[in-house]
Design a protein around this motif. Sequence first.
Motif, PDB file in Angstrom:
ATOM      1  N   LEU A   5       1.690  -4.390  14.489  1.00  0.00           N
ATOM      2  CA  LEU A   5       1.684  -3.128  15.220  1.00  0.00           C
ATOM      3  C   LEU A   5       0.711  -3.206  16.395  1.00  0.00           C
ATOM      4  N   ARG A   6       1.077  -2.607  17.519  1.00  0.00           N
ATOM      5  CA  ARG A   6       0.267  -2.740  18.725  1.00  0.00           C
ATOM      6  C   ARG A   6      -0.809  -1.667  18.854  1.00  0.00           C
ATOM      7  N   ASP A   7      -0.697  -0.612  18.062  1.00  0.00           N
ATOM      8  CA  ASP A   7      -1.687   0.453  18.193  1.00  0.00           C
ATOM      9  C   ASP A   7      -2.245   0.796  16.816  1.00  0.00           C
ATOM     10  N   ASN A   8      -3.289   1.590  16.830  1.00  0.00           N
ATOM     11  CA  ASN A   8      -3.982   1.942  15.593  1.00  0.00           C
ATOM     12  C   ASN A   8      -3.764   3.410  15.231  1.00  0.00           C
ATOM     13  N   ARG A   9      -2.653   3.991  15.715  1.00  0.00           N
ATOM     14  CA  ARG A   9      -2.409   5.408  15.454  1.00  0.00           C
ATOM     15  C   ARG A   9      -2.119   5.637  13.969  1.00  0.00           C
ATOM     16  N   VAL A  10      -2.422   6.840  13.529  1.00  0.00           N
ATOM     17  CA  VAL A  10      -2.141   7.222  12.146  1.00  0.00           C
ATOM     18  C   VAL A  10      -0.642   7.413  11.973  1.00  0.00           C
ATOM     19  N   GLN A  11      -0.073   6.795  10.954  1.00  0.00           N
ATOM     20  CA  GLN A  11       1.357   6.941  10.666  1.00  0.00           C
ATOM     21  C   GLN A  11       1.610   6.693   9.185  1.00  0.00           C
ATOM     22  N   GLY A  12       2.846   6.921   8.737  1.00  0.00           N
ATOM     23  CA  GLY A  12       3.178   6.808   7.329  1.00  0.00           C
ATOM     24  C   GLY A  12       3.522   5.381   6.930  1.00  0.00           C
ATOM     25  N   PHE A  13       3.080   4.997   5.725  1.00  0.00           N
ATOM     26  CA  PHE A  13       3.353   3.658   5.202  1.00  0.00           C
ATOM     27  C   PHE A  13       3.759   3.742   3.733  1.00  0.00           C
ATOM     28  N   VAL A  14       4.631   2.832   3.339  1.00  0.00           N
ATOM     29  CA  VAL A  14       4.992   2.662   1.924  1.00  0.00           C
ATOM     30  C   VAL A  14       4.352   1.369   1.450  1.00  0.00           C
ATOM     31  N   VAL A  15       3.378   1.490   0.556  1.00  0.00           N
ATOM     32  CA  VAL A  15       2.635   0.328   0.071  1.00  0.00           C
ATOM     33  C   VAL A  15       2.712   0.228  -1.445  1.00  0.00           C
ATOM     34  N   HIS A  16       2.279   1.269  -2.132  1.00  0.00           N
ATOM     35  CA  HIS A  16       2.141   1.214  -3.592  1.00  0.00           C
ATOM     36  C   HIS A  16       3.396   1.661  -4.336  1.00  0.00           C
ATOM     37  N   HIS A  17       4.327   2.327  -3.658  1.00  0.00           N
ATOM     38  CA  HIS A  17       5.477   2.946  -4.343  1.00  0.00           C
ATOM     39  C   HIS A  17       4.999   3.875  -5.460  1.00  0.00           C
ATOM     40  N   ASN A  18       3.936   4.623  -5.177  1.00  0.00           N
ATOM     41  CA  ASN A  18       3.431   5.576  -6.175  1.00  0.00           C
ATOM     42  C   ASN A  18       4.472   6.646  -6.459  1.00  0.00           C
ATOM     43  N   TRP A  19       4.459   7.178  -7.683  1.00  0.00           N
ATOM     44  CA  TRP A  19       5.460   8.179  -8.079  1.00  0.00           C
ATOM     45  C   TRP A  19       5.408   9.433  -7.218  1.00  0.00           C
ATOM     46  N   VAL A  20       4.264   9.711  -6.600  1.00  0.00           N
ATOM     47  CA  VAL A  20       4.140  10.942  -5.818  1.00  0.00           C
ATOM     48  C   VAL A  20       5.052  10.968  -4.594  1.00  0.00           C
ATOM     49  N   VAL A  21       5.626   9.816  -4.214  1.00  0.00           N
ATOM     50  CA  VAL A  21       6.587   9.836  -3.107  1.00  0.00           C
ATOM     51  C   VAL A  21       7.828  10.652  -3.476  1.00  0.00           C
ATOM     52  N   ASN A  22       7.969  10.982  -4.748  1.00  0.00           N
ATOM     53  CA  ASN A  22       9.119  11.775  -5.191  1.00  0.00           C
ATOM     54  C   ASN A  22       8.845  13.272  -5.202  1.00  0.00           C
ATOM     55  N   THR A  23       7.630  13.692  -4.834  1.00  0.00           N
ATOM     56  CA  THR A  23       7.319  15.125  -4.845  1.00  0.00           C
ATOM     57  C   THR A  23       8.157  15.929  -3.845  1.00  0.00           C
ATOM     58  N   PRO A  24       8.575  15.389  -2.691  1.00  0.00           N
ATOM     59  CA  PRO A  24       9.457  16.188  -1.831  1.00  0.00           C
ATOM     60  C   PRO A  24      10.784  16.538  -2.509  1.00  0.00           C
ATOM     61  N   MET A  25      11.255  15.654  -3.429  1.00  0.00           N
ATOM     62  CA  MET A  25      12.484  15.957  -4.169  1.00  0.00           C
ATOM     63  C   MET A  25      12.189  16.860  -5.357  1.00  0.00           C
ATOM     64  N   GLU A  26      11.046  16.681  -5.994  1.00  0.00           N
ATOM     65  CA  GLU A  26      10.652  17.554  -7.104  1.00  0.00           C
ATOM     66  C   GLU A  26      10.706  19.021  -6.688  1.00  0.00           C
ATOM     67  N   LEU A  27      10.284  19.304  -5.456  1.00  0.00           N
ATOM     68  CA  LEU A  27      10.166  20.680  -4.975  1.00  0.00           C
ATOM     69  C   LEU A  27      11.354  21.123  -4.124  1.00  0.00           C
ATOM     70  N   GLY A  28      12.296  20.222  -3.873  1.00  0.00           N
ATOM     71  CA  GLY A  28      13.450  20.592  -3.057  1.00  0.00           C
ATOM     72  C   GLY A  28      13.159  20.634  -1.574  1.00  0.00           C
ATOM     73  N   ILE A  29      12.107  19.968  -1.133  1.00  0.00           N
ATOM     74  CA  ILE A  29      11.718  19.945   0.285  1.00  0.00           C
ATOM     75  C   ILE A  29      12.556  18.944   1.072  1.00  0.00           C
ATOM     76  N   ALA A  30      12.910  17.835   0.446  1.00  0.00           N
ATOM     77  CA  ALA A  30      13.632  16.759   1.130  1.00  0.00           C
ATOM     78  C   ALA A  30      15.007  17.234   1.564  1.00  0.00           C
ATOM     79  N   ASP A  31      15.453  16.785   2.755  1.00  0.00           N
ATOM     80  CA  ASP A  31      16.842  17.063   3.099  1.00  0.00           C
ATOM     81  C   ASP A  31      17.735  16.151   2.263  1.00  0.00           C
ATOM     82  N   SER A  32      18.992  16.544   2.081  1.00  0.00           N
ATOM     83  CA  SER A  32      19.843  15.902   1.075  1.00  0.00           C
ATOM     84  C   SER A  32      20.082  14.419   1.358  1.00  0.00           C
TER      85      SER A  32
END
Length: 465
Positions: free
Chosen positions: A273-300
Amino acid sequence: AKLQRYESIKQTANLTIPDKSIQEMYTWTKYNTDWMMREVPEQGRGLSAGIPDYPWWFGTDNAYSLQGLLATGQHEEVKATIDLIIKLSEAVNDNGRIMHEASTNGVVFNPGNLNTTPYFIHLLWKYYEWTGDQAFLEEVFPKVQKGLNWLESQDKDGNGYPDGAGMMEIHGLHSEMIDVVSYAQAAYSAAAKMAEQLHDHERQEMYDQKANWLKDQINTDWWVEHSNSYADFRASRAETLELIDDAIVRADTINKPWAVDELERVKSQVGRLRDNRVQGFVVHHNWVVNTPMELGIADSAKAEKALKTGEQYASKYGMYVTGIDRDESTDASSKWEVFSYVGAVMTLPTGVQAIAEVRYGNPDKSLDYLKMLANGFSHALPGSMYEVSPDYGMICQAWNIYAVGTPIIEHYFGVKPMAYEKKVVIEPNFPSSWENVKLENIRVGENVISIEKKGDEILVSQKLD
């Protein structure tokens, strides 16, 4: 007297389904939570987290557990626990922050992670939905406002995302976390509904705007397309490289060569990556990545991809807490000689996945996750599920009632309580194998309803509590 008490617990939200192992597990999770109610002189009465090591009170755990207790009709126990958690929190926090952990002597060990306060606010609205307790709502709404103000004060860079540790207790994970923003979105949504009930239209509009903005951002800023997943966290390039190095050490230490290889590839990508800006990463595959679906926030569309990704991080007993800990042998979780939370398969993330699947129209897949939970039921302690599947940690865990009861009552039977309007909506979404099922004596406000499915016919009856 005890027999009568447990018969009453059984008959409240009494379940009859073809899957007898799940039916038995469901009934016993109701008994299990009753075992864990602790009444302590000069402190109060509330649901503790686990037996034997955690017989005290957690704000975080109860934000999950009490949702299951509401659905299964233990409304008085929920109210007592909420009152106690708020009392313990206010003893150390004067800003609306909900504490994470307190001993039964009243000493608060952890004043609260960032996920605790917003998810507890979500719980407060759920209590109002099930009970219609107007006096309760009027009492807690000022505390909700303080809690959200505190949460916003933790946004260090002013981008709308609080900075700090969430549910995952992994060293270094204290930037912007997916569970924190998901639960913040749910908290703003809950606060807007509270404000509407209290005719505070200015705050209703403000909280609605914040909830809608966060929902949009979670589906844009937090989505990582090439990983088909929501990000574990958002951080700078430099911070992420450090976290990846820590994850490589973890994966190598517990002999997960597939995870080491994947993490090395991710490290190479991030390093370019060329810059140091804050952005989203998938590293650990922690279960909490499923919270948008738990709450119905994710688009289908994103939910479909993310749920498919989540399937990769499960064993026969359920979801791994941290995906990179997945073992490719068949029954790794039953081979441990020394207990550790590293490599853990746990009931809570499995329940979250079951809820997420049925929310997005997949009741059969959801039921598969409950069957995974059932593989651990009575595995070591008859009548109970351990905290870590199948037989590690607590022999009995409070949030199991959320993992089992919530998907069945709120989603398969589709009970949507609106006690404050003296109304309940029934929107069933049954697994295809459930031809003839019953859920009897569900408490909603001052009423008791029962739902029965006979083939294609659904019958609902009602009586006063």
